[in-house]
Design an enzyme around this catalytic site. Structure first.
Site, mmCIF file in Angstrom:
data_model
loop_
_atom_site.group_PDB
_atom_site.id
_atom_site.type_symbol
_atom_site.label_atom_id
_atom_site.label_comp_id
_atom_site.label_asym_id
_atom_site.label_seq_id
_atom_site.Cartn_x
_atom_site.Cartn_y
_atom_site.Cartn_z
ATOM 1 N N HIS A 202 20.016 -15.134 -19.675
ATOM 2 C CA HIS A 202 20.196 -15.293 -21.123
ATOM 3 C C HIS A 202 19.637 -14.116 -21.911
ATOM 4 C CE1 HIS A 202 21.522 -19.295 -20.023
ATOM 5 N NE2 HIS A 202 22.285 -19.144 -21.095
ATOM 6 N N GLU A 449 30.819 -26.355 -15.755
ATOM 7 C CA GLU A 449 29.933 -25.316 -15.225
ATOM 8 C C GLU A 449 29.262 -25.737 -13.926
ATOM 9 O OE1 GLU A 449 27.447 -23.980 -18.469
ATOM 10 O OE2 GLU A 449 27.049 -25.995 -19.146
ATOM 11 N N ASN A 472 29.401 -18.566 -16.362
ATOM 12 C CA ASN A 472 28.084 -18.051 -15.963
ATOM 13 C C ASN A 472 27.402 -19.032 -15.025
ATOM 14 O OD1 ASN A 472 28.738 -16.206 -17.907
ATOM 15 N ND2 ASN A 472 27.433 -17.103 -19.477
ATOM 16 N N ASP A 473 27.398 -20.288 -15.438
ATOM 17 C CA ASP A 473 26.775 -21.298 -14.576
ATOM 18 C C ASP A 473 27.695 -21.718 -13.434
ATOM 19 O OD1 ASP A 473 24.117 -21.785 -15.408
ATOM 20 O OD2 ASP A 473 24.887 -22.661 -17.254
ATOM 21 N N ARG A 483 21.320 -16.896 -11.480
ATOM 22 C CA ARG A 483 21.929 -15.870 -12.336
ATOM 23 C C ARG A 483 20.909 -14.942 -12.979
ATOM 24 N NH1 ARG A 483 24.134 -19.678 -17.306
ATOM 25 N NH2 ARG A 483 23.866 -17.899 -18.680
ATOM 26 N N CYS A 520 34.249 -19.767 -21.943
ATOM 27 C CA CYS A 520 33.244 -19.230 -22.871
ATOM 28 C C CYS A 520 32.125 -18.501 -22.141
ATOM 29 C CB CYS A 520 32.678 -20.330 -23.764
ATOM 30 S SG CYS A 520 31.795 -21.590 -22.857
HETATM 31 C C1 PEP Z 1 28.037 -20.542 -19.155
HETATM 32 O O1 PEP Z 1 27.288 -21.101 -18.356
HETATM 33 O O2 PEP Z 1 29.013 -19.842 -18.806
HETATM 34 C C2 PEP Z 1 27.798 -20.660 -20.602
HETATM 35 C C3 PEP Z 1 28.654 -20.200 -21.476
HETATM 36 O O3 PEP Z 1 26.636 -21.227 -21.001
HETATM 37 P P1 PEP Z 1 25.226 -20.470 -20.920
HETATM 38 O O4 PEP Z 1 25.490 -19.033 -20.579
HETATM 39 O O5 PEP Z 1 24.577 -20.617 -22.244
HETATM 40 O O6 PEP Z 1 24.521 -21.205 -19.833
HETATM 41 MG MG MG Z 2 25.887 -22.588 -19.046
#
Ligand code: PEP
Ligand code: MG
Length: 591
Positions: A202, A449, A472-473, A483, A520
């Site tokens: 993050h 996710e 991402n997750d 990650r 996203c």
């Molecule tokens: C994701 O996991 O892809 C996501 C958009 O949420 P975050 O990156 O905030 O975990």
């Molecule tokens: Mg996420």
């Protein structure tokens, strides 16, 4: 001497400037520039704070009981000596005069310099005096904060302003917590370098949202780079060049100018609708962390907010979470700023590398939660705090009276969770109706996710209006790769056949059920994946505002139906990246 350090590129572009070393424990110290006229007053602030600490220490010495160990008085003498040492006092003054740093910043910059010198000392006794120096500086910082009636973290939120004519500054730190990154969002820094972190940690995501070059996971940059060194950040290659030669500097300045020109060229696409060559309309939405980011979303030509990471409102609150009213005002601000375009508010996604209280990634690793990424995070945390969850839902619903609002639930893995969410939604709507509060229809979406959610999507779909894929997750959990951990960053692979298979089936199944589907995660904002996602049938992308222009350019040049026909069987391919590139190259050659 010139040398290079390598890490993981997380935010593109070139930044050239002077290094500002910030230790994790001091990121909450205010960093801002003062003007020429303020220099004298700032030196006085520093002197006054130092005198106050000297009085404190003298008083402590006077009050020592007769039977106090002799070492205690000696220690206070050492602290008093350090307090008046020219290496601290004179050099701090110099940072203020020459660099126009505020007193707190000047003091912590000089502490970094001296701490290095202590670390390099042969003598054990002298080396250990570093801790004394840190305590002395801590006391002066507290005196400075007291003088302004601020806590150190309030001080950090002081408006940080750019000071024309100064060299650009690049922040170098062992690691920075995501919430601290937020404090740097409108700050003086033109680039970031950290020792820790992965591509979709993050901290990296926030750096990307700031659209400034950043390299993470360098392992030792903060040890090797010195305060005020000249540094180049190559955010494309993940390289950091320290004390570059004049030729190197010239070469990078040229590249910097090139990318500025490219940026200006892409910015002209702002009002161009994102439509493929074969007439497919594509929604390019923005990911935001705070309501104020909505301005950047509009400026970049976003057609909505696809992900409002509401947890950033909840972080670093020292126990006191935002109440319904505060949340409502924040959501309403975002909705109003988007002028009728849809705003997708994700319910709070704390946990893993986004703790509620300030904690660095390395501290997190030593926390006693065995596996925070698999622990009580996101919707699991919300459902364990039902009244807090309903409070957030009420705030989101109330904001719906001011524009188009959608609610998005992170980290769903069980149908039982969907049932609990639905019950909470019903209750909240009833409560608002009883209280005479206005609200309109709020579409419910679920984030995909966790592989389990992707694999049972047909069972989840009846509960929701839309789905949003958090790649991402999804990558993290499919490949069992943390990650945020640079040690396994090379295995974090969006091109993995299993990841692509889950993505393709999720998009296809959602479309077949007539539910809107978007991505996203960071893949959505990377133009490398635009053709692939279009070929899979994706028509809605959500990304940092700064990424919209280059993704739009790819959309404008794509023939979606042709790409779909050429899409190879990803699950059957050993090297999907090569297979996709080979399959799509013919289409690219034609444009
Ligand atoms: C994701 O996991 O892809 C996501 C958009 O949420 P975050 O990156 O905030 O975990
Ligand atoms: Mg996420």
């Amino acid at each position: 001497m010139s040398f290079q350090v390598f890490g993981i590129p997380v935010s593109r572009g070139v930044a050239i400037g002077r290094a500002v070393l910030v230790t994790s424990s001091r990121v909450d110290v205010a960093h801002y520039f003062i003007t020429d006229e303020q220099v004298i007053a700032e030196i006085q602030r520093a002197t006054q704070a130092r005198d106050e600490v000297a009085q404190e220490l003298e008083a402590l010495k006077q009050d020592l009981p007769h039977d106090a160990p002799h070492e205690l008085a000696a220690l206070l003498d050492v602290h008093l000596m350090l307090l008046h040492d020219e290496a601290l006092v004179g050099a701090t003054r110099q940072w203020i005069v020459e660099r126009h740093y505020n007193a707190e910043w000047a003091l912590s910059a000089q502490l970094e310099v001296l701490a290095r010198q202590f670390d390099e000392m042969e003598d054990d006794y002298l080396r250990e005096r570093k801790a004394d120096l840190e305590q002395v500086v801590e006391r002066i910082l507290s005196a400075l904060a007291r003088e302004q009636g601020r806590t150190p973290s309030d001080a950090a939120s002081v408006v940080q302003r750019d000071f024309a004519g100064e060299d650009p500054l690049l922040l170098v730190a062992a690691d920075i917590a995501p919430a601290d990154m937020m404090q740097f969002k409108r700050s003086v820094f033109h680039g970031f370098i950290t020792d820790i972190g992965g591509k979709t940690s993050h901290t990296a995501i926030v750096a990307r949202s700031m659209d400034i070059p950043a390299v993470v996971g360098t392992r030792e940059a903060s040890r090797l780079i010195r305060q005020d060194d000249w540094v180049i950040i190559d955010g494309d290659a993940g390289a950091v060049i320290v004390n570059p030669s004049p030729i190197m500097l010239e070469e990078y300045r040229f590249r910097q100018r090139q990318s500025e020109l490219e940026r200006a060229r892409l910015a002209r696409l702002r009002h161009t609708p994102a439509v493929t060559l074969d007439g497919e309309k594509v929604a390019l939405h923005a990911n935001i962390e705070l309501p104020a980011d909505a301005t950047a979303a509009i400026d970049a030509g976003a057609t909505g907010v696809g992900l409002f990471r509401s947890e950033f409102l909840f972080m670093n609150r020292e126990g006191e979470l935002p109440d319904e009213e505060e949340q409502f005002l924040a959501y309403r601000a975002a909705v109003e700023a988007m002028r009728g375009l849809p705003v997708t508010i994700r319910t709070v996604d704390v946990g893993a590398d986004k703790p509620l209280d300030r904690m660095s990634a390395s501290e997190l690793r030593h926390e006693h939660v065995l596996n925070p990424a698999m622990g009580l995070r996101a919707i699991r945390w919300s459902l364990s705090e039902p009244s807090m969850f309903r409070q957030q839902l009420r705030a989101i619903y109330r904001a719906s009276a001011f524009g188009k609002v959608r609610v998005l639930i992170p980290m769903v893995a069980h149908l039982g969770e969907m049932r609990q969410i639905q019950e909470s939604l019903k209750k909240v709507q009833q409560q608002l109706t009883d209280a005479g509060r206005a609200f309109t229809k709020v579409d419910l979406g679920v984030m995909i996710e966790i592989p389990a959610a992707a694999l049972m999507l047909p069972l989840l779909l009846p509960y929701v209006d839309f789905v949003s894929i958090g790649t991402n997750d999804l990558i993290q959990y499919t490949l069992a790769i943390d990650r945020a951990d640079e040690a396994v960053a090379h295995l974090y692979d969006p091109w993995h056949p299993a990841v692509l298979h889950l993505l393709a089936t999720t998009i296809a199944q959602a479309r077949a059920a007539d539910k809107s589907v978007s991505v996203c995660g960071e893949m959505a904002g990377d133009p490398l994946f635009t053709d692939l996602l279009l070929a899979m049938g994706l028509r809605s992308f959500s990304m940092h505002p700064s990424q919209i222009p280059s993704v739009k350019q790819r959309v404008l040049r794509a023939d979606a139906s042709r790409l779909a026909r050429l899409l190879p069987d990803l699950a059957a391919s050993e090297d999907p990246q090569a297979a996709v590139e080979a399959a799509f190259s013919a289409v690219r050659r034609n444009h």
